[in-house]
Design a protein around this motif. Structure first.
Motif, mmCIF file in Angstrom:
data_model
loop_
_atom_site.group_PDB
_atom_site.id
_atom_site.type_symbol
_atom_site.label_atom_id
_atom_site.label_comp_id
_atom_site.label_asym_id
_atom_site.label_seq_id
_atom_site.Cartn_x
_atom_site.Cartn_y
_atom_site.Cartn_z
ATOM 1 N N SER A 189 -17.458 -27.064 -20.676
ATOM 2 C CA SER A 189 -16.037 -26.748 -20.840
ATOM 3 C C SER A 189 -15.451 -27.346 -22.111
ATOM 4 O O SER A 189 -14.372 -26.965 -22.537
ATOM 5 C CB SER A 189 -15.250 -27.235 -19.619
ATOM 6 N N TYR A 239 -13.872 -21.198 -15.194
ATOM 7 C CA TYR A 239 -13.728 -22.543 -14.630
ATOM 8 C C TYR A 239 -12.721 -22.603 -13.483
ATOM 9 O O TYR A 239 -12.816 -23.440 -12.608
ATOM 10 C CB TYR A 239 -13.351 -23.560 -15.718
ATOM 11 N N LYS A 240 -11.723 -21.694 -13.507
ATOM 12 C CA LYS A 240 -10.687 -21.726 -12.470
ATOM 13 C C LYS A 240 -11.073 -20.874 -11.260
ATOM 14 O O LYS A 240 -10.968 -21.318 -10.135
ATOM 15 C CB LYS A 240 -9.349 -21.226 -13.046
ATOM 16 N N THR A 249 -16.743 -34.027 -9.691
ATOM 17 C CA THR A 249 -15.591 -34.226 -10.563
ATOM 18 C C THR A 249 -15.087 -35.641 -10.384
ATOM 19 O O THR A 249 -15.199 -36.230 -9.325
ATOM 20 C CB THR A 249 -14.455 -33.246 -10.224
ATOM 21 N N GLU A 267 -10.686 -35.130 -9.490
ATOM 22 C CA GLU A 267 -10.267 -34.312 -8.358
ATOM 23 C C GLU A 267 -11.158 -34.646 -7.171
ATOM 24 O O GLU A 267 -12.365 -34.719 -7.303
ATOM 25 C CB GLU A 267 -10.449 -32.839 -8.773
ATOM 26 N N ASP A 288 -13.921 -33.249 -16.634
ATOM 27 C CA ASP A 288 -14.025 -32.395 -15.460
ATOM 28 C C ASP A 288 -14.049 -30.969 -16.007
ATOM 29 O O ASP A 288 -13.548 -30.720 -17.097
ATOM 30 C CB ASP A 288 -12.807 -32.597 -14.547
ATOM 31 N N GLU A 321 -12.704 -28.094 -16.966
ATOM 32 C CA GLU A 321 -11.404 -27.445 -17.126
ATOM 33 C C GLU A 321 -11.411 -26.659 -18.421
ATOM 34 O O GLU A 321 -11.862 -27.174 -19.443
ATOM 35 C CB GLU A 321 -10.289 -28.507 -17.251
ATOM 36 N N GLU A 351 -9.071 -26.163 -20.420
ATOM 37 C CA GLU A 351 -8.234 -26.797 -21.453
ATOM 38 C C GLU A 351 -9.040 -27.744 -22.338
ATOM 39 O O GLU A 351 -8.622 -28.061 -23.448
ATOM 40 C CB GLU A 351 -7.092 -27.598 -20.804
ATOM 41 N N ASN A 352 -10.190 -28.210 -21.871
ATOM 42 C CA ASN A 352 -10.969 -29.192 -22.634
ATOM 43 C C ASN A 352 -11.304 -28.718 -24.037
ATOM 44 O O ASN A 352 -11.406 -29.516 -24.965
ATOM 45 C CB ASN A 352 -12.279 -29.526 -21.910
#
Ligand SMILES: Nc1ncnc2c1ncn2[C@@H]1O[C@H](COP(=O)(O)OP(=O)(O)OP(=O)(O)O)[C@@H](O)[C@H]1O
Ligand SMILES: Nc1ncnc2c1ncn2[C@@H]1O[C@H](COP(=O)(O)OP(=O)(O)OP(=O)(O)O)[C@@H](O)[C@H]1O
Ligand SMILES: [Mg+2]
Ligand SMILES: [Mg+2]
Lengths: 324, 332
Positions: A221, A245-246, A262, A265, B264, B266, B268-269
């Motif tokens: 990511s 990812y979502k 994670t 989370e 994590d 995401e 946005e990273n």
């Protein structure tokens, strides 16, 4: 987002001859990648990630059984080029490669500066040694290797520095596309984060296009604009990063995501029971079906690649009614 | 399992140092690699804790010293209050070792049955063949290598990485030890298999009230496994706390950097840079004076951090940190 497609791969196949039969390491892979974007390829060990990179770069072993499909790069159908043309016009010129575990393969008796210059000299990109060294200095600056390291040997460098040298070798010929195969997997987390920062900065500075191969979803990511999930030699899902990812679509992607620990989370970790199929005589229908919690009767047949509303592609029967 | 005080302490490690001699031409001693350099901790019966740290910081050396495989240069290890010298060979049947690198851990020419039978024979644990076989079958069931019949005659190369690691765990538990040291038990495995193995270890630990030391460089797997975390940097512990506390309230600048470095998943990273210190861990032959992290630390106090080794402070209950920022006993 730009629609300027830099790389278009269609039905790419790379099969190997083995003593036990034909092994389908890359089995009909298709995708597109726009200029200035970074795509990550994720999937379990042995699913064909490195083989796909080698197929795109035409770095093939001797035991190739089948090598077919189309690779369109920057306006050229490179599969139509002969080996000599490919070497002169494509490999290292337009696209370069950071091979898996390469940092352990640096030549111990060659100084760092000469090592980084190697792709330039071998492929005759420069007129003089002096010009080459200028380009080497630039590449080392980009990746954050101090210039006084040029006269050192690889064994005198830490793992992180060796990996930076390898990345410099991929940048020194000024390619438009760089394929990075597990560039940080062997490194410590702080070193890994530092190198990821460098890769992000370099991409902005040079407007490069990346393909990053990794089995580490969390790390993927860090660079991903697009994501591609491979399973048993095929593409299970392709998506923009936000979608992947979502809200992953393919049952395999969902389970893969659920198995990622994670830090911040709180979630119950899951795992995928069983193991991937053999790539020699793989099952007829969906290759993930034997491990899939959502399988149903149709899964005995090979699922089509379904294109969804926002351009995401899922190879799964659950989505055939929901196509664009 | 903090109530475990009443159960007694399984392991006490006091001022432990393990140094390796560095020689030139095979005989000239030119210094020491201080792989473990002053480590203290207690492990309660039935407790699992994790040691996290980067490559080369001394985790495996610490493990092997605790297991009695290396003799400490200084300090001591007490098992149930008795020293390892005193316990002698008996100690080996009380501790199980899951080695780093499962692929190299199993002898390639031995079947699963022989691999598991060997410790029983060597330690004279079970005299009869039948009893040994029964125990082997029981342990294979426990690590879920089933059906046992299909597995027992196989050789390591016929097993997947995850299955091999289960054999390693079976071998470590076959003598019913009280303590297991698991050194990077899953780092060689695919993410999808890792969780399965960690859950298995956790189940065994709870079922048999095992003390477990889980060694890893991967902070993100820890909280699924243990109660406390010890953070190791350059051969020393820099922070000790309960898992939740350490993740949500890290005190040492090195721990903070480790957490910052770990993404994590995401989307946005890709748009942001990680705020991590540059540089690399120091040499263990000539470690920096004062705090070993000071050359990379953004909060360094000149004249103090670069001069004096920080002692252990306890700014919050049961949260220990070796950092001068906490010399007043409070947070920064
Ligand atoms: N030259 C070769 N000859 C025969 N089989 C090969 C060859 N190279 C790779 N393979 C096989 O092809 C499959 C895909 O391998 P590949 O290295 O592409 O996987 P990968 O996804 O990169 O795995 P990893 O995450 O472990 O690097 C594997 O089954 C591998 O054993
Ligand atoms: N037998 C030995 N002789 C000399 N030096 C050693 C020996 N074993 C380890 N070392 C050195 O001691 C230091 C600590 O090594 P150790 O293997 O304990 O680290 P580690 O934290 O387990 O690392 P990794 O995460 O890579 O497994 C390293 O510098 C290593 O090179
Ligand atoms: Mg690979
Ligand atoms: Mg180790």
């Amino acid at each position: 987002m730009s629609n300027d497609i830099l790389l278009k791969v269609e039905d790419l196949r790379l099969y190997f001859r083995t003593t036990k039969g034909v092994l389908r390491a890359v089995d009909g892979v298709s995708f597109e990648l726009a200029r200035d974007r970074a795509m990550v390829i994720v999937g379990e060990s042995g699913c064909g990630k490195t083989s796909l990179a080698r197929a795109i770069l035409r770095l093939l072993p001797r035991n190739v059984h089948t090598y077919s499909g189309q690779v369109h790069l920057d306006g050229t159908e490179v599969m139509a080029l002969n080996e000599e043309q490919f070497r002169r016009q494509v490999r290292w010129v337009k696209m370069s490669f950071v091979p898996q575990a390469a940092m352990n393969a640096l030549n111990p008796v060659v100084r760092v500066g000469d090592q980084v210059a190697e792709p330039l000299l071998i492929h005759n990109h420069v007129k003089s040694k002096k010009e080459a060294m200028g380009r080497v200095e630039e590449a080392l600056r980009l990746v954050g290797v101090p210039l006084d390291f040029m006269t050192r040997y690889a064994f005198e460098l830490s793992g992180g520095m060796r990996q930076r040298v390898i990345i410099a070798m991929a940048l020194v010929t000024s390619p438009v596309l760089v394929i990075l195969d597990e560039p940080t997997s062997a490194l410590d987390v702080l070193t890994q984060a530092n190198i990821m920062n460098s890769l992000k900065r370099i991409r902005k500075e040079l407007a490069l296009t990346y393909i990053l191969i990794t089995h580490d979803i969390a790390t993927s990511s860090e660079l991903a604009n697009e994501s591609m999930v491979m399973y048993a030699g095929q593409v299970a899902e392709r998506s923009h990063a936000g979608g992947f990812y979502k809200t992953p679509f393919h049952p395999y992607s969902k389970m893969l995501m659920a198995s990622v620990p994670t830090l911040r989370e709180d979630k119950e970790l899951a795992f995928i029971p069983g193991k991937p199929p053999s790539l020699i005589n793989p099952p007829e229908g969906c290759r993930f079906a034997p491990r899939c919690p959502e399988r149903f009767s149709k899964c005995d047949q090979d699922p089509p690649a379904v294109t969804m509303e926002d351009g995401r592609v899922v190879k799964c029967w659950l989505y055939t009614g929901k196509a664009r | 399992m903090m109530e475990s005080k009443q159960n007694g302490t399984l392991l006490q490690v006091r001022d432990l140092h393990t140094w390796f001699e560095l020689r030139k031409f095979g005989f000239l001693r030119i210094g020491f690699v201080r792989a473990v350099d002053g480590v203290n901790f207690d492990l309660e019966e039935g407790e699992a804790f994790a040691i996290v740290g980067e490559s080369g910081c001394g985790k495996s050396t610490l493990a092997r010293t605790v297991l009695g495989l290396y003799k400490p240069t200084q300090g001591e290890v007490l098992f149930q209050g008795r020293s390892l010298q005193e316990l002698g060979k008996a100690y080996h049947s009380q501790v199980g070792y899951v080695q780093q690198d499962p692929y190299g851990a199993l002898p390639p020419f031995m079947s699963v049955k022989r691999i598991l039978e060997e410790p029983l024979i060597i330690n004279k644990a079970l005299p009869s063949k039948e009893a040994r076989l029964a125990r082997i079958e029981e342990v294979l069931e426990e690590v879920r290598l089933i059906p046992v019949k299909d597995i027992i005659g196989k050789f390591p190369h016929m097993l997947s990485g995850g299955q091999q690691q289960r054999v390693v765990i079976a071998r470590a538990t076959i003598l019913k030890p009280k303590l297991i040291v698991a050194d990077e038990p899953v780092s060689m495995l695919d993410a999808s298999v890792r969780v399965e193995i960690l859950k298995l270890l956790r189940e065994l630990q709870e079922a048999h009230r095992l003390g477990v030391i889980y060694i890893t460089h991967d902070l993100s797997t820890i909280r699924y496994f243990s109660e406390r975390i010890f953070v190791m940097y350059a051969a020393k512990f820099v922070e000790k706390a309960k898992v939740h506390e350490l993740i949500h309230n890290p005190l040492h600048p090195y721990t903070q950097a480790l957490l910052e470095a770990l993404p994590d998943p995401e989307p946005e990273n890709a748009e942001t840079f990680r705020n991590v210190p540059p540089g690399e861990p120091p040499s263990l032959v000539r470690p920096p004076q004062g705090c070993r992290f000071h050359p990379r630390c953004t909060q360094v106090i000149q004249g103090l951090c670069d001069q004096q080794v920080p002692p252990e402070f306890e700014p919050e209950p049961e949260h220990f940190v070796s950092c001068w920022l906490y010399r007043d006993g409070q947070g920064n």
